[in-house]
Write a protein that holds these residues in place. Structure first.
Motif, PDB file in Angstrom:
ATOM      1  N   ARG A  38       5.261 -44.052  28.689  1.00 31.41           N
ATOM      2  CA  ARG A  38       6.577 -43.640  29.149  1.00 31.41           C
ATOM      3  C   ARG A  38       7.560 -43.656  27.995  1.00 31.41           C
ATOM      4  O   ARG A  38       7.371 -44.378  27.009  1.00 31.41           O
ATOM      5  CB  ARG A  38       7.071 -44.535  30.289  1.00 31.41           C
ATOM      6  N   GLN A  39       8.583 -42.833  28.155  1.00 25.82           N
ATOM      7  CA  GLN A  39       9.621 -42.758  27.136  1.00 25.82           C
ATOM      8  C   GLN A  39      10.973 -42.692  27.803  1.00 25.82           C
ATOM      9  O   GLN A  39      11.270 -41.721  28.519  1.00 25.82           O
ATOM     10  CB  GLN A  39       9.408 -41.547  26.221  1.00 25.82           C
ATOM     11  N   ALA A  40      11.767 -43.721  27.575  1.00 25.15           N
ATOM     12  CA  ALA A  40      13.119 -43.774  28.108  1.00 25.15           C
ATOM     13  C   ALA A  40      14.065 -43.096  27.126  1.00 25.15           C
ATOM     14  O   ALA A  40      13.761 -42.982  25.936  1.00 25.15           O
ATOM     15  CB  ALA A  40      13.529 -45.228  28.335  1.00 25.15           C
ATOM     16  N   PRO A  41      15.212 -42.641  27.609  1.00 24.05           N
ATOM     17  CA  PRO A  41      16.174 -41.978  26.717  1.00 24.05           C
ATOM     18  C   PRO A  41      16.537 -42.864  25.531  1.00 24.05           C
ATOM     19  O   PRO A  41      16.887 -44.030  25.691  1.00 24.05           O
ATOM     20  CB  PRO A  41      17.381 -41.744  27.628  1.00 24.05           C
ATOM     21  N   GLY A  42      16.422 -42.302  24.341  1.00 25.38           N
ATOM     22  CA  GLY A  42      16.789 -43.023  23.141  1.00 25.38           C
ATOM     23  C   GLY A  42      15.796 -44.055  22.674  1.00 25.38           C
ATOM     24  O   GLY A  42      16.076 -44.797  21.724  1.00 25.38           O
ATOM     25  N   LYS A  43      14.651 -44.121  23.329  1.00 22.50           N
ATOM     26  CA  LYS A  43      13.649 -45.122  22.963  1.00 22.50           C
ATOM     27  C   LYS A  43      12.329 -44.457  22.584  1.00 22.50           C
ATOM     28  O   LYS A  43      12.093 -43.290  22.889  1.00 22.50           O
ATOM     29  CB  LYS A  43      13.424 -46.098  24.118  1.00 22.50           C
ATOM     30  N   GLU A  44      11.474 -45.227  21.929  1.00 21.86           N
ATOM     31  CA  GLU A  44      10.169 -44.715  21.555  1.00 21.86           C
ATOM     32  C   GLU A  44       9.236 -44.709  22.765  1.00 21.86           C
ATOM     33  O   GLU A  44       9.426 -45.462  23.719  1.00 21.86           O
ATOM     34  CB  GLU A  44       9.572 -45.578  20.439  1.00 21.86           C
ATOM     35  N   ARG A  45       8.234 -43.877  22.675  1.00 27.90           N
ATOM     36  CA  ARG A  45       7.222 -43.837  23.724  1.00 27.90           C
ATOM     37  C   ARG A  45       6.451 -45.160  23.725  1.00 27.90           C
ATOM     38  O   ARG A  45       6.073 -45.659  22.666  1.00 27.90           O
ATOM     39  CB  ARG A  45       6.281 -42.658  23.489  1.00 27.90           C
ATOM     40  N   GLU A  46       6.218 -45.694  24.914  1.00 26.73           N
ATOM     41  CA  GLU A  46       5.538 -46.982  25.001  1.00 26.73           C
ATOM     42  C   GLU A  46       4.384 -46.937  25.981  1.00 26.73           C
ATOM     43  O   GLU A  46       4.393 -46.185  26.960  1.00 26.73           O
ATOM     44  CB  GLU A  46       6.518 -48.084  25.413  1.00 26.73           C
ATOM     45  N   PHE A  47       3.407 -47.779  25.702  1.00 30.41           N
ATOM     46  CA  PHE A  47       2.238 -47.901  26.554  1.00 30.41           C
ATOM     47  C   PHE A  47       2.605 -48.527  27.881  1.00 30.41           C
ATOM     48  O   PHE A  47       3.388 -49.481  27.944  1.00 30.41           O
ATOM     49  CB  PHE A  47       1.194 -48.764  25.844  1.00 30.41           C
ATOM     50  N   VAL A  48       2.014 -48.005  28.962  1.00 26.42           N
ATOM     51  CA  VAL A  48       2.236 -48.549  30.294  1.00 26.42           C
ATOM     52  C   VAL A  48       0.946 -49.120  30.873  1.00 26.42           C
ATOM     53  O   VAL A  48       0.892 -50.281  31.277  1.00 26.42           O
ATOM     54  CB  VAL A  48       2.790 -47.474  31.250  1.00 26.42           C
ATOM     55  N   ALA A  49      -0.100 -48.287  30.913  1.00 26.97           N
ATOM     56  CA  ALA A  49      -1.355 -48.721  31.532  1.00 26.97           C
ATOM     57  C   ALA A  49      -2.487 -47.833  31.051  1.00 26.97           C
ATOM     58  O   ALA A  49      -2.259 -46.698  30.613  1.00 26.97           O
ATOM     59  CB  ALA A  49      -1.255 -48.664  33.054  1.00 26.97           C
ATOM     60  N   LEU A  81      -0.948 -43.490  39.103  1.00 29.70           N
ATOM     61  CA  LEU A  81      -0.209 -44.700  38.756  1.00 29.70           C
ATOM     62  C   LEU A  81       0.650 -45.056  39.960  1.00 29.70           C
ATOM     63  O   LEU A  81       1.627 -44.374  40.250  1.00 29.70           O
ATOM     64  CB  LEU A  81       0.663 -44.509  37.521  1.00 29.70           C
ATOM     65  N   LYS A  82       0.264 -46.111  40.641  1.00 31.38           N
ATOM     66  CA  LYS A  82       1.035 -46.616  41.762  1.00 31.38           C
ATOM     67  C   LYS A  82       2.047 -47.616  41.234  1.00 31.38           C
ATOM     68  O   LYS A  82       1.688 -48.603  40.591  1.00 31.38           O
ATOM     69  CB  LYS A  82       0.105 -47.298  42.769  1.00 31.38           C
ATOM     70  N   MET A  83       3.325 -47.321  41.492  1.00 33.88           N
ATOM     71  CA  MET A  83       4.409 -48.148  40.956  1.00 33.88           C
ATOM     72  C   MET A  83       5.176 -48.788  42.106  1.00 33.88           C
ATOM     73  O   MET A  83       5.757 -48.066  42.929  1.00 33.88           O
ATOM     74  CB  MET A  83       5.343 -47.306  40.095  1.00 33.88           C
ATOM     75  N   ASN A  84       5.152 -50.092  42.159  1.00 37.68           N
ATOM     76  CA  ASN A  84       5.867 -50.846  43.190  1.00 37.68           C
ATOM     77  C   ASN A  84       7.000 -51.651  42.576  1.00 37.68           C
ATOM     78  O   ASN A  84       7.012 -51.918  41.371  1.00 37.68           O
ATOM     79  CB  ASN A  84       4.908 -51.800  43.909  1.00 37.68           C
ATOM     80  N   ASN A  85       7.932 -52.040  43.431  1.00 37.98           N
ATOM     81  CA  ASN A  85       9.043 -52.883  43.008  1.00 37.98           C
ATOM     82  C   ASN A  85       9.696 -52.331  41.732  1.00 37.98           C
ATOM     83  O   ASN A  85       9.894 -53.053  40.753  1.00 37.98           O
ATOM     84  CB  ASN A  85       8.561 -54.318  42.778  1.00 37.98           C
ATOM     85  N   LEU A  86      10.029 -51.076  41.771  1.00 33.39           N
ATOM     86  CA  LEU A  86      10.585 -50.415  40.601  1.00 33.39           C
ATOM     87  C   LEU A  86      11.949 -50.983  40.231  1.00 33.39           C
ATOM     88  O   LEU A  86      12.739 -51.391  41.100  1.00 33.39           O
ATOM     89  CB  LEU A  86      10.688 -48.910  40.846  1.00 33.39           C
ATOM     90  N   GLU A  87      12.195 -50.990  38.928  1.00 35.46           N
ATOM     91  CA  GLU A  87      13.437 -51.515  38.365  1.00 35.46           C
ATOM     92  C   GLU A  87      14.138 -50.406  37.588  1.00 35.46           C
ATOM     93  O   GLU A  87      13.468 -49.477  37.105  1.00 35.46           O
ATOM     94  CB  GLU A  87      13.114 -52.683  37.435  1.00 35.46           C
ATOM     95  N   PRO A  88      15.454 -50.498  37.438  1.00 38.16           N
ATOM     96  CA  PRO A  88      16.153 -49.479  36.642  1.00 38.16           C
ATOM     97  C   PRO A  88      15.558 -49.326  35.233  1.00 38.16           C
ATOM     98  O   PRO A  88      15.569 -48.224  34.681  1.00 38.16           O
ATOM     99  CB  PRO A  88      17.587 -50.001  36.596  1.00 38.16           C
ATOM    100  N   GLU A  89      15.024 -50.412  34.696  1.00 42.41           N
ATOM    101  CA  GLU A  89      14.419 -50.357  33.359  1.00 42.41           C
ATOM    102  C   GLU A  89      13.135 -49.521  33.320  1.00 42.41           C
ATOM    103  O   GLU A  89      12.629 -49.215  32.241  1.00 42.41           O
ATOM    104  CB  GLU A  89      14.111 -51.774  32.869  1.00 42.41           C
ATOM    105  N   ASP A  90      12.613 -49.169  34.483  1.00 45.19           N
ATOM    106  CA  ASP A  90      11.427 -48.310  34.537  1.00 45.19           C
ATOM    107  C   ASP A  90      11.788 -46.830  34.433  1.00 45.19           C
ATOM    108  O   ASP A  90      10.882 -45.981  34.370  1.00 45.19           O
ATOM    109  CB  ASP A  90      10.671 -48.546  35.851  1.00 45.19           C
ATOM    110  N   THR A  91      13.052 -46.507  34.411  1.00 44.59           N
ATOM    111  CA  THR A  91      13.490 -45.121  34.278  1.00 44.59           C
ATOM    112  C   THR A  91      13.009 -44.541  32.954  1.00 44.59           C
ATOM    113  O   THR A  91      13.272 -45.089  31.885  1.00 44.59           O
ATOM    114  CB  THR A  91      15.020 -45.028  34.354  1.00 44.59           C
ATOM    115  N   ALA A  92      12.263 -43.436  33.045  1.00 42.63           N
ATOM    116  CA  ALA A  92      11.670 -42.823  31.858  1.00 42.63           C
ATOM    117  C   ALA A  92      10.923 -41.568  32.263  1.00 42.63           C
ATOM    118  O   ALA A  92      10.689 -41.323  33.452  1.00 42.63           O
ATOM    119  CB  ALA A  92      10.700 -43.799  31.179  1.00 42.63           C
ATOM    120  N   VAL A  93      10.536 -40.803  31.259  1.00 42.42           N
ATOM    121  CA  VAL A  93       9.557 -39.747  31.461  1.00 42.42           C
ATOM    122  C   VAL A  93       8.178 -40.375  31.285  1.00 42.42           C
ATOM    123  O   VAL A  93       7.920 -41.050  30.285  1.00 42.42           O
ATOM    124  CB  VAL A  93       9.736 -38.593  30.471  1.00 42.42           C
ATOM    125  N   TYR A  94       7.328 -40.177  32.271  1.00 45.90           N
ATOM    126  CA  TYR A  94       5.989 -40.757  32.261  1.00 45.90           C
ATOM    127  C   TYR A  94       4.965 -39.686  31.898  1.00 45.90           C
ATOM    128  O   TYR A  94       4.966 -38.591  32.482  1.00 45.90           O
ATOM    129  CB  TYR A  94       5.664 -41.349  33.627  1.00 45.90           C
TER     130      TYR A  94
END
Length: 123
Positions: A38-49, A81-94
């Motif tokens: 995933r990649q959030a605005p202004g951040k580097e792409r990061e590993f999720v799963a 990718l099943k995503m539960n209990n989502l948080e604002p910090e999970d906002t990104a392009v996946y």
């Protein structure tokens, strides 16, 4: 050659759930280890799963461990990718990504990428 197309993104409130899908083309899908980044605005792409090509091994970033579940259906050439209990910090392009045979957590090592799907989590 493998083509990947993500779907399932959208807007969800914090605490909610979403399931992302990644449809893959190509006869050798089952031999690729599959990943979500995933990649959030202004951040580097990061590993999720990630999940091994047989599906018996899964790996997660610490930030999503216990909330997200990766799975695959090799008969249907699908990754999820099943995503539960989502948080604002999970906002990104996946993005889903494929790596022949082995799991990698470094985005530079992927063989194929999808175009991404946007997930927005409101507080």
């Amino acid at each position: 050659q493998v083509q990947l197309v993500e779907s399932g993104g959208g807007l969800v409130q914090a605490g909610g759930s979403l399931t992302l899908s990644c449809a893959a083309s190509g006869r050798t899908f089952s031999r690729y280890a599959m990943h979500w980044f995933r990649q959030a605005p202004g951040k580097e792409r990061e590993f999720v799963a990630a999940i091994s090509w047989i599906g018996g091994r899964q790996f997660y970033a610490d930030s999503v461990e216990g909330r997200f579940t990766i799975s695959r259906d090799n008969a249907k050439n699908m990754l999820y990718l099943k995503m539960n209990n989502l948080e604002p910090e999970d906002t990104a392009v996946y993005f889903c990504a494929a790596k022949w045979d082995v799991i990698r957590t470094n985005s530079d090592g992927m063989d194929y990428w999808g175009e991404g799907t946007l997930v927005t989590v409101s507080s």
